[in-house]
Design a protein around this motif. Sequence first.
Motif, mmCIF file in Angstrom:
data_model
loop_
_atom_site.group_PDB
_atom_site.id
_atom_site.type_symbol
_atom_site.label_atom_id
_atom_site.label_comp_id
_atom_site.label_asym_id
_atom_site.label_seq_id
_atom_site.Cartn_x
_atom_site.Cartn_y
_atom_site.Cartn_z
ATOM 1 N N LYS A 165 -28.717 -23.980 -15.343
ATOM 2 C CA LYS A 165 -29.944 -24.757 -15.421
ATOM 3 C C LYS A 165 -30.176 -25.447 -14.078
ATOM 4 O O LYS A 165 -29.310 -26.169 -13.589
ATOM 5 C CB LYS A 165 -29.855 -25.780 -16.553
ATOM 6 N N VAL A 166 -31.326 -25.185 -13.472
ATOM 7 C CA VAL A 166 -31.646 -25.762 -12.164
ATOM 8 C C VAL A 166 -33.025 -26.396 -12.200
ATOM 9 O O VAL A 166 -33.866 -26.071 -13.045
ATOM 10 C CB VAL A 166 -31.611 -24.696 -11.048
ATOM 11 N N ASP A 167 -33.251 -27.316 -11.242
ATOM 12 C CA ASP A 167 -34.581 -27.895 -11.115
ATOM 13 C C ASP A 167 -35.357 -27.120 -10.060
ATOM 14 O O ASP A 167 -34.917 -26.068 -9.588
ATOM 15 C CB ASP A 167 -34.497 -29.396 -10.810
ATOM 16 N N VAL B 263 -24.038 -29.270 -5.971
ATOM 17 C CA VAL B 263 -23.933 -27.881 -6.409
ATOM 18 C C VAL B 263 -25.331 -27.358 -6.726
ATOM 19 O O VAL B 263 -26.041 -27.923 -7.566
ATOM 20 C CB VAL B 263 -23.018 -27.723 -7.639
ATOM 21 N N TYR B 264 -25.707 -26.303 -6.035
ATOM 22 C CA TYR B 264 -27.004 -25.668 -6.212
ATOM 23 C C TYR B 264 -26.801 -24.268 -6.795
ATOM 24 O O TYR B 264 -25.686 -23.753 -6.810
ATOM 25 C CB TYR B 264 -27.735 -25.552 -4.873
ATOM 26 N N ALA B 265 -27.880 -23.654 -7.237
ATOM 27 C CA ALA B 265 -27.806 -22.281 -7.744
ATOM 28 C C ALA B 265 -29.113 -21.568 -7.444
ATOM 29 O O ALA B 265 -30.186 -22.192 -7.396
ATOM 30 C CB ALA B 265 -27.511 -22.251 -9.235
ATOM 31 N N ALA C 252 -37.710 -30.121 5.825
ATOM 32 C CA ALA C 252 -38.939 -30.135 5.038
ATOM 33 C C ALA C 252 -38.841 -29.090 3.936
ATOM 34 O O ALA C 252 -38.448 -27.945 4.190
ATOM 35 C CB ALA C 252 -40.138 -29.858 5.927
ATOM 36 N N VAL C 253 -39.211 -29.478 2.722
ATOM 37 C CA VAL C 253 -39.082 -28.556 1.598
ATOM 38 C C VAL C 253 -40.139 -28.855 0.553
ATOM 39 O O VAL C 253 -40.496 -30.016 0.329
ATOM 40 C CB VAL C 253 -37.666 -28.646 0.976
ATOM 41 N N SER C 254 -40.643 -27.799 -0.067
ATOM 42 C CA SER C 254 -41.549 -27.936 -1.199
ATOM 43 C C SER C 254 -40.887 -27.293 -2.406
ATOM 44 O O SER C 254 -40.330 -26.195 -2.289
ATOM 45 C CB SER C 254 -42.888 -27.241 -0.924
ATOM 46 N N PRO C 255 -40.916 -27.963 -3.548
ATOM 47 C CA PRO C 255 -40.329 -27.365 -4.754
ATOM 48 C C PRO C 255 -40.970 -26.024 -5.069
ATOM 49 O O PRO C 255 -42.154 -25.802 -4.779
ATOM 50 C CB PRO C 255 -40.633 -28.397 -5.839
ATOM 51 N N ILE C 256 -40.198 -25.131 -5.642
ATOM 52 C CA ILE C 256 -40.727 -23.814 -5.953
ATOM 53 C C ILE C 256 -41.837 -23.924 -6.983
ATOM 54 O O ILE C 256 -41.762 -24.695 -7.938
ATOM 55 C CB ILE C 256 -39.590 -22.880 -6.453
#
Length: 463
Positions: free
Chosen positions: A296-298, A308-310, A339-343
Amino acid sequence: MNRIVIIGGGPGGYEAALVAAQLHARVTVVDSDGIGGSAVLTDCVPSKTLIATAEVLTDMASAEALGVTLADAEGDAASWVTIDLARVNARVKRLAADQSADISARLEREGVRVVQGHGRLDGVGKVVVTLADGSKERLDADAILVATGAAPRVVPEAQPDGERILTWEQVYDLDELPEHLIVVGSGVTGAEFASAYVALGIDVTLVSSRERVLPGEDADAATVLEQVLTRRGMKLLSQSRMQSVTRDGDVVTVTLVDGRSVTGSHCVLALGSIPNTAGLGLEEAGIRLDAQGFLKVDRVSRTSVTGVYAAGDCTGVLMLASVAAMQGRIAMWHYMGDAVSPIDLKKVSSNVFTSPEIATVGWSQRAIDAGEIAAETVMLPLATNARAKMQGISDGFVKLFCRPGTGSVVGGVVVAPRASELIHVVSLAVAESLTADQLAHAFTVYPSLSGSIAEAARRLHQV
């Protein structure tokens, strides 16, 4: 220097590694199956290479309508148009291996260390790698990315033997054309293989538990594909759930739950995927999995445990190589403070590599019909497009969705040869919230298939 450990060398893993290396992290990729993962070695690259061969035969089949006769002096086409499946599959494997080698070389150039072995979390911040000789290496990590992918789902009643009962990863070991291929499963994978093998001249039966082919795709698009494949000779058994698959010598029997059965020489199982998350120490580390075992990821690829990412198919978000790669990049941008934008899954374009191809992006017709979003729809058949007429294309369409009032393009569907290329302009419109008028005012080449996209946009003009 940040220490990043990535478990898995597929698109989610290697793209994340490249981003982390660019941001000056010390990156280690733990890989057990080969750099590129299933996308490169057993799934996307191999299947689309096979499909490329099938496309040549599809084009040849329509040559007569364009005034080209493909026959020998006696008028017999079959005597010289032959398929050497052993050579086709050898090319498939060679291209996959070459692509994997290219990615490996890129990782090496960027200073990424690759460790061959099976990685497992040892709590948080540590990964233990079991190497080929059985020894273990312990890696300390400031951040960990799990990108272990997924594997073909199999069931006890239909066990693949690698010879005549096959998963989609095993078809490339065939040296001779099947006499009669049964494909079980009418999702994307099943439809793609059915389409490809029909084009190769193989007798194909598609067993679908649902009412139609591609139940998860645009209904209009699925109808077109179903009509084309059945016209080309494929037999469709709809609303027919598989009970078991058995083999007796050279004969494979697929038994259905209603008591019917169908026999063939080979069977390809396209029953979905299961995540490769067992034995990784995830639950012991406190990482949440869903009931099917997916991580489960955001929207920035974080798991339930800090650091911890996936990414990729092991998350079950959208099983596309492009999504896996973006999840991996987003994870590293987020952790490294870039810089990042959520998927945004409403901006993901996808393609079904059948013949014709089916490409989609943004909101779907199903969501519009269900009232989830208000949108106006225009659908233009390709049969009216000048370039399509020249190329002998009679099947397919362009469909666009836009918001009433603002006119913003929120989705689209393209059913056509090379729809995977044509969808990009619609994808740009969705990603940048362009209006139908803005899309319509951009010049297109005449004649071109992309002209139908502009024409659809013109028809969405709001006075």
